[in-house]
Design a protein around this motif. Sequence first.
Motif, PDB file in Angstrom:
ATOM      1  N   GLU A   1       0.962  -1.147   0.038  1.00 19.66           N
ATOM      2  CA  GLU A   1       0.013   0.112  -0.069  1.00 19.66           C
ATOM      3  C   GLU A   1       0.705   1.302   0.045  1.00 19.66           C
ATOM      4  OE1 GLU A   1      -4.068  -0.115   2.358  1.00 19.66           O
ATOM      5  OE2 GLU A   1      -2.460  -1.356   3.461  1.00 19.66           O
ATOM      6  N   VAL A   2       1.874   1.393   0.783  1.00 21.33           N
ATOM      7  CA  VAL A   2       2.809   2.348   0.845  1.00 21.33           C
ATOM      8  C   VAL A   2       3.584   2.694  -0.600  1.00 21.33           C
ATOM      9  CG1 VAL A   2       5.161   3.092   1.697  1.00 21.33           C
ATOM     10  CG2 VAL A   2       3.540   2.322   3.413  1.00 21.33           C
ATOM     11  N   GLU A   3       4.087   1.475  -1.134  1.00 21.80           N
ATOM     12  CA  GLU A   3       4.607   1.615  -2.611  1.00 21.80           C
ATOM     13  C   GLU A   3       3.696   1.969  -3.399  1.00 21.80           C
ATOM     14  OE1 GLU A   3       8.158  -1.572  -2.016  1.00 21.80           O
ATOM     15  OE2 GLU A   3       6.143  -2.146  -2.770  1.00 21.80           O
ATOM     16  N   ASP A   4       2.342   1.601  -3.508  1.00 18.33           N
ATOM     17  CA  ASP A   4       1.321   2.008  -4.226  1.00 18.33           C
ATOM     18  C   ASP A   4       1.056   3.497  -4.261  1.00 18.33           C
ATOM     19  OD1 ASP A   4      -0.643   1.645  -6.330  1.00 18.33           O
ATOM     20  OD2 ASP A   4      -1.900   1.909  -4.961  1.00 18.33           O
ATOM     21  N   ALA A   5       0.865   3.880  -3.021  1.00 21.68           N
ATOM     22  CA  ALA A   5       0.440   5.310  -2.815  1.00 21.68           C
ATOM     23  C   ALA A   5       1.715   6.352  -3.000  1.00 21.68           C
ATOM     24  CB  ALA A   5       0.314   5.611  -1.210  1.00 21.68           C
ATOM     25  N   ALA A   6       2.942   5.937  -2.848  1.00 18.42           N
ATOM     26  CA  ALA A   6       4.147   6.651  -3.401  1.00 18.42           C
ATOM     27  C   ALA A   6       4.246   6.649  -4.830  1.00 18.42           C
ATOM     28  CB  ALA A   6       5.569   5.975  -2.623  1.00 18.42           C
ATOM     29  N   ARG A   7       3.865   5.566  -5.424  1.00 19.64           N
ATOM     30  CA  ARG A   7       3.890   5.722  -6.945  1.00 19.64           C
ATOM     31  C   ARG A   7       3.048   6.906  -7.627  1.00 19.64           C
ATOM     32  NH1 ARG A   7       0.647   3.887 -10.164  1.00 19.64           N
ATOM     33  NH2 ARG A   7      -0.298   2.340  -8.824  1.00 19.64           N
ATOM     34  N   LYS A   8       1.831   6.839  -6.966  1.00 18.40           N
ATOM     35  CA  LYS A   8       0.496   7.713  -7.186  1.00 18.40           C
ATOM     36  C   LYS A   8       1.186   9.339  -6.814  1.00 18.40           C
ATOM     37  CE  LYS A   8      -3.198   4.522  -6.805  1.00 18.40           C
ATOM     38  NZ  LYS A   8      -4.447   4.134  -6.284  1.00 18.40           N
ATOM     39  N   LEU A   9       1.762   9.372  -6.002  1.00 17.46           N
ATOM     40  CA  LEU A   9       2.430  10.576  -5.415  1.00 17.46           C
ATOM     41  C   LEU A   9       3.316  11.204  -6.300  1.00 17.46           C
ATOM     42  CD1 LEU A   9       2.319  10.066  -1.495  1.00 17.46           C
ATOM     43  CD2 LEU A   9       0.824  11.730  -2.771  1.00 17.46           C
ATOM     44  N   ILE A  10       4.326  10.167  -6.892  1.00 13.93           N
ATOM     45  CA  ILE A  10       5.210  10.634  -7.797  1.00 13.93           C
ATOM     46  C   ILE A  10       4.487  10.947  -9.048  1.00 13.93           C
ATOM     47  CG2 ILE A  10       6.853   9.770  -9.248  1.00 13.93           C
ATOM     48  CD1 ILE A  10       7.859   7.923  -6.740  1.00 13.93           C
ATOM     49  N   GLU A  11       3.579  10.139  -9.472  1.00 17.68           N
ATOM     50  CA  GLU A  11       2.574  10.557 -10.649  1.00 17.68           C
ATOM     51  C   GLU A  11       1.938  12.082 -10.647  1.00 17.68           C
ATOM     52  OE1 GLU A  11       0.053   7.442 -11.222  1.00 17.68           O
ATOM     53  OE2 GLU A  11       1.633   6.050 -11.824  1.00 17.68           O
ATOM     54  N   LYS A  12       1.601  12.437  -9.334  1.00 18.45           N
ATOM     55  CA  LYS A  12       0.942  13.610  -9.187  1.00 18.45           C
ATOM     56  C   LYS A  12       2.003  14.739  -9.232  1.00 18.45           C
ATOM     57  CE  LYS A  12      -3.280  11.626  -7.066  1.00 18.45           C
ATOM     58  NZ  LYS A  12      -3.717  11.301  -5.970  1.00 18.45           N
ATOM     59  N   GLY A  13       3.195  14.471  -9.099  1.00 18.86           N
ATOM     60  CA  GLY A  13       4.221  15.505  -8.831  1.00 18.86           C
ATOM     61  C   GLY A  13       4.530  16.138  -7.497  1.00 18.86           C
ATOM     62  N   LEU A  14       4.128  15.227  -6.407  1.00 19.93           N
ATOM     63  CA  LEU A  14       4.282  15.483  -4.994  1.00 19.93           C
ATOM     64  C   LEU A  14       5.491  15.144  -4.549  1.00 19.93           C
ATOM     65  CD1 LEU A  14       0.390  15.087  -4.083  1.00 19.93           C
ATOM     66  CD2 LEU A  14       1.789  17.458  -4.699  1.00 19.93           C
ATOM     67  N   LEU A  15       5.730  13.661  -5.028  1.00 16.21           N
ATOM     68  CA  LEU A  15       7.068  13.288  -4.551  1.00 16.21           C
ATOM     69  C   LEU A  15       8.114  13.015  -5.390  1.00 16.21           C
ATOM     70  CD1 LEU A  15       5.841  10.329  -2.078  1.00 16.21           C
ATOM     71  CD2 LEU A  15       6.723  12.698  -1.368  1.00 16.21           C
ATOM     72  N   ILE A  16       9.245  12.805  -5.293  1.00 18.75           N
ATOM     73  CA  ILE A  16      10.244  12.331  -6.140  1.00 18.75           C
ATOM     74  C   ILE A  16      11.127  11.082  -5.290  1.00 18.75           C
ATOM     75  CG2 ILE A  16      10.535  14.538  -7.478  1.00 18.75           C
ATOM     76  CD1 ILE A  16      12.791  14.984  -5.559  1.00 18.75           C
ATOM     77  N   LYS A  17      11.516  10.312  -6.114  1.00 16.21           N
ATOM     78  CA  LYS A  17      12.210   9.076  -5.455  1.00 16.21           C
ATOM     79  C   LYS A  17      13.796   9.159  -5.859  1.00 16.21           C
ATOM     80  CE  LYS A  17      11.128   4.905  -7.201  1.00 16.21           C
ATOM     81  NZ  LYS A  17      10.794   3.535  -7.026  1.00 16.21           N
ATOM     82  N   THR A  18      14.689   9.062  -5.037  1.00 20.68           N
ATOM     83  CA  THR A  18      16.095   9.118  -5.116  1.00 20.68           C
ATOM     84  C   THR A  18      16.711   7.996  -4.683  1.00 20.68           C
ATOM     85  OG1 THR A  18      16.303  10.169  -2.879  1.00 20.68           O
ATOM     86  CG2 THR A  18      15.785  11.738  -4.632  1.00 20.68           C
ATOM     87  N   GLU A  19      17.892   7.833  -5.139  1.00 26.12           N
ATOM     88  CA  GLU A  19      18.614   6.687  -4.852  1.00 26.12           C
ATOM     89  C   GLU A  19      20.040   7.025  -3.844  1.00 26.12           C
ATOM     90  OE1 GLU A  19      19.717   4.007  -7.996  1.00 26.12           O
ATOM     91  OE2 GLU A  19      17.852   2.845  -7.586  1.00 26.12           O
ATOM     92  N   LYS A  20      20.346   6.409  -2.688  1.00 29.55           N
ATOM     93  CA  LYS A  20      21.464   6.795  -2.141  1.00 29.55           C
ATOM     94  C   LYS A  20      22.468   5.625  -1.881  1.00 29.55           C
ATOM     95  CE  LYS A  20      19.595  10.981   0.255  1.00 29.55           C
ATOM     96  NZ  LYS A  20      19.775  11.835   1.419  1.00 29.55           N
TER      97      LYS A  20
END
Length: 381
Positions: A225-244
Motif C-alpha cells: 500500500e505504501v509503495e502504491d501510494a508513493a507511486r501515485k504521489l510521484i505521478e501527481k508531482g508531489l514526491l520524487i524518488k532518489t537513490e543513495k
Amino acid sequence: MRKLFGDKNEESSTEIKKVESELPKESGDSKLTDVNYSRNKHYKKGVSLMADERMDDAARAFEDALRMDPGHVDSLLKLGYTRFHMNDFSSAMEAYNKVHEIDVTNAESWNLKGLIYYRQKNYDKALDCVEKAIDSNPTDGMSWYNKACYHSLLNHIPESIEALKRSIEIDVKNAKKAVKDKDFENIRADEGYRRIVEVVVLESVRQGYRKVGQIVWTTMVGKLEVEDAARKLIEKGLLIKTEKNLGLQKVEEYEIVPELADKIGVEKKGFFGAARKSQPIVIQNLKEISETVHAAKTAIEKGDVKEIISQLDVFIDPSKKGGQMIEYFFEEHRDIRLFKARLNDKGSEYLEGNKQKMINLMDEIEMMITKKLRSEAAQSS
C-alpha cells in the motif's frame, strides 16, 4: 474503534494536562480567595485517580465536586467519562444529559453521547449525536472522525469519505488513525479512501521518514500500500524518488518536491534522530492570524456586531484559520467560539457587557503571536 482515548498511560497523562490547564492556579491564600477551592480540589483529585485507572474512586471524587457545585460542567463530563469506562452507560448518559440541561450546545457532551450509542451498536443514534456535536463545534476533528466511522458502519460510503476528509483537514493525524481503524472496512476499496493512504504517506515523508520501511513502521500501513501510494504521489508531482549509496547497497528514498516542501514545511531527521522543522508555513500562518486579530479588534472597537461575527468566523472556520488556531491557540480558539455564539444569540446586548474582554483576548493573542514569531526566527537563524 479508539474514538477518544489512545494508549492508557498516554491518554491519562494527556487528560491530566488538558484538565489542569483549565483550572485556576493555586496560591498561598487560594482557600480564601477562590470560592471554588474545595470543588476544584475534588475535581483535580478525580483527574489524578483517572490517571491511575481507579475509576470507582475517581467517580466518587467528581460526585463530591458536584455536591458542592451541581452545575460544574467539567465534573459532569469527567463523571460521565469514568462511568463510560466502567460500562455503566446509563449513569454516563445521565451525566451528559445534565450537561445539556446547562448548555444544550456542549459539543463534547454530544460527542460522548454518540460513543455510548456506538458501544451499543446503535449507529443511527450515534450519528445523530455527532451531528449535533459538529453543529456546535464544526472545527472538532474528532467529531468529524467519529461521524465518518458511523457512516462507514451504516455503509454510507460517500458520506463516510467526505466526513473523514474533513477530519483530516482539521488534524492530519486522523489520516494515520484511519488506516488502522477496523470501522472503515466498508470503505477501504473506495478510491477516496485510497487517497487518504496517500495523505498518510505524504505526511510521513514530510516528518522525515523517507524509506519504505520507515513509513511502514511509523504508520502500520502495508508495504504494498505504501509503495502504491508513493507511486501515485510521484505521478501527481508531489514526491520524487532518489537513490543513495549506503556502503555497497543502494537505498531508495522519497522526498517532497521543493515547491511543496516550501509551502508545508518539512522535518529533517538528524544523526541522532532529532527533527528540525522548516517553518515558512508556520510564520505565514501566524502573520495571517495577526492580520485577522487587527481586523477583529477594529470591528469590536467600532461596535459592529455583524462585522465582529464575520471576523471571529475566520478564527473558527477550518477552511480559513480554524485549524491553525486549534494548533497554536487552542484555549483562545474556544473563547472565540463562545464569544461568537453569544453574539449570535444576544447581539449588541452581549457586546456591551463583554467588549473589553474581547479586546483583551485579541491583545493576548497578538502578544503570543509576537513571541512565537520571534521563536521561529531564532530557530531558522
